[in-house]
Design a protein around this motif. Sequence first.
Motif, PDB file in Angstrom:
ATOM      1  N   CYS A  90     -12.534  38.263  35.735  1.00 41.46           N
ATOM      2  CA  CYS A  90     -12.438  39.388  34.797  1.00 41.46           C
ATOM      3  C   CYS A  90     -12.229  40.729  35.490  1.00 41.46           C
ATOM      4  O   CYS A  90     -11.733  41.680  34.899  1.00 41.46           O
ATOM      5  CB  CYS A  90     -13.692  39.444  33.923  1.00 41.46           C
ATOM      6  N   GLY A  91     -12.667  40.826  36.746  1.00 43.97           N
ATOM      7  CA  GLY A  91     -12.473  42.074  37.491  1.00 43.97           C
ATOM      8  C   GLY A  91     -13.569  43.106  37.312  1.00 43.97           C
ATOM      9  O   GLY A  91     -13.582  44.107  38.047  1.00 43.97           O
ATOM     10  N   VAL A  92     -14.492  42.899  36.384  1.00 39.97           N
ATOM     11  CA  VAL A  92     -15.494  43.960  36.143  1.00 39.97           C
ATOM     12  C   VAL A  92     -16.960  43.495  36.173  1.00 39.97           C
ATOM     13  O   VAL A  92     -17.852  44.322  36.241  1.00 39.97           O
ATOM     14  CB  VAL A  92     -15.247  44.686  34.785  1.00 39.97           C
ATOM     15  N   CYS A  93     -17.204  42.206  36.153  1.00 39.50           N
ATOM     16  CA  CYS A  93     -18.601  41.740  36.131  1.00 39.50           C
ATOM     17  C   CYS A  93     -19.244  41.952  37.503  1.00 39.50           C
ATOM     18  O   CYS A  93     -18.584  42.371  38.452  1.00 39.50           O
ATOM     19  CB  CYS A  93     -18.667  40.265  35.727  1.00 39.50           C
ATOM     20  N   CYS A  96     -17.444  39.944  40.302  1.00 38.31           N
ATOM     21  CA  CYS A  96     -16.137  40.532  40.634  1.00 38.31           C
ATOM     22  C   CYS A  96     -16.334  41.812  41.434  1.00 38.31           C
ATOM     23  O   CYS A  96     -15.601  42.078  42.388  1.00 38.31           O
ATOM     24  CB  CYS A  96     -15.336  40.811  39.368  1.00 38.31           C
ATOM     25  N   CYS A 104     -17.003  34.766  39.156  1.00 36.43           N
ATOM     26  CA  CYS A 104     -16.917  35.649  37.981  1.00 36.43           C
ATOM     27  C   CYS A 104     -17.643  34.998  36.815  1.00 36.43           C
ATOM     28  O   CYS A 104     -17.556  33.784  36.618  1.00 36.43           O
ATOM     29  CB  CYS A 104     -15.438  35.864  37.629  1.00 36.43           C
ATOM     30  N   GLU A 105     -18.347  35.820  36.054  1.00 36.31           N
ATOM     31  CA  GLU A 105     -19.109  35.277  34.919  1.00 36.31           C
ATOM     32  C   GLU A 105     -18.216  34.558  33.923  1.00 36.31           C
ATOM     33  O   GLU A 105     -18.687  33.733  33.145  1.00 36.31           O
ATOM     34  CB  GLU A 105     -19.882  36.407  34.233  1.00 36.31           C
TER      35      GLU A 105
HETATM   36 ZN   LIG Z   1     -15.814  38.865  36.625  1.00 38.20          ZN
END
Ligand SMILES: [Zn+2]
Length: 348
Positions: A90-93, A96, A104-105
């Motif tokens: 996702c790039g934001v968890c 990440c 990643c979650e």
């Molecule tokens: Zn993530």
Amino acid sequence: MKAITFQDKQKLKYEDIADPRILDDGDAIIKVHIAGVCGSDLHVYHARETGLDCGTAMGHEFVGEIVEIGKAVRHFKKGDVVLSPFTTNCGVCYYCSIGLTCRCEQNQLYGWVQEGEGLHGGQAEYVRVPMADATLMLLKEGVSAKAGLLLGDNLSTGYYCAEQAGVQPGGTYVVLGCGSVGLMAVLSLKMLGAERIYAVDAVPERLQKAEEFGAATLNFKTTDIVAQIKEVTQGRGVDAVLEIVGSPEAARLSMDLLRPGGTISTVGVHTSQHFSFSPVEAYDKNLTFKIGRCPARHYMNKLMEKARTYDAQISSVITHDFNLKDGVEAYRIFDQKEDGCIKAVLVP
Ligand SMILES: [Zn+2]
Ligand SMILES: NC(=O)c1ccc[n+]([C@@H]2O[C@H](COP(=O)([O-])OP(=O)(O)OC[C@H]3O[C@@H](n4cnc5c(N)ncnc54)[C@H](O)[C@@H]3O)[C@@H](O)[C@H]2O)c1
Ligand SMILES: [Zn+2]
């Protein structure tokens, strides 16, 4: 569309399955240009890993062209040629944000559909990529599709394994397994400045390639590896073992080759329930043990430039190109290591 699908143990099929479509605004649909067959696919093929639904499109390595995007995709457009790591992210968890993109979650592994849930793989004409903005990366100009394909998995994984080994000036390193990932690890050890590298396998073409990449080679079927390594390390063992097989035998050998205070770095996918060395042995060796899936998306950023610089060497491990329709035969040849096959790619 056509795909290579999982049917049963050692049974795959080239067949028609439903075309993927946008299910979420963050999705992209990729028209696959080339797809890799990986040692990890063999764990499924031989049912060392189980649970996959019959009819799942296999594979998790691909490079291709975006043909459709969801409404929320910002960083890519139709026509972009992209690569992907073997898991989505996702790039934001939390994971990440610390660079552990493989955990990643919301991560999903391509080519893994179980009880109707999950993602189809890239050994197909098209593949759906969730969270496309964070997962995909543009293939840089001057980087071949083959090097890009390896960057999405084998190169990143080999480099990760080498980095985790902690290369020091004057150190001695052993790479167990000279499949495509092991070979990328040999190349990566070189990039990181290692000088004394021993590469172990039993397949002549793979050993030859390791030698070409700068390693001294040992055949584990004809050589007493432990005795040889002890001899060249004043009886101590090596500073780090890079175990890139994923078998209990290779894990056992890793411990026997290591000096006290050394590191075992393993990216081989292990499918057994127990370690093949004991807590006592680990204690007595002051062992550092690093293991796990490569956060390939994180490493893709780091290594795109290396993929360009070393493109010819990296791509040279791909010995066989097959049409997608011959994918079942490609698996057989890759699995049997026939015809000098080190790595095979499928072209739809
Ligand atoms: Zn993530
Ligand atoms: N951790 C990750 O993120 C990640 C990513 C990609 C691949 N992998 C795993 O890495 C491993 C290697 O992948 P690959 O594509 O190179 O596979 P591969 O099957 O092409 O290569 C494995 C090699 O190991 C050799 N081998 C077998 N037993 C050995 C032993 N006891 N000592 C030394 N060599 C031995 C085989 O001859 C073969 O050449 C697999 O387990 C794969 O699942 C992990
Ligand atoms: Zn792979």
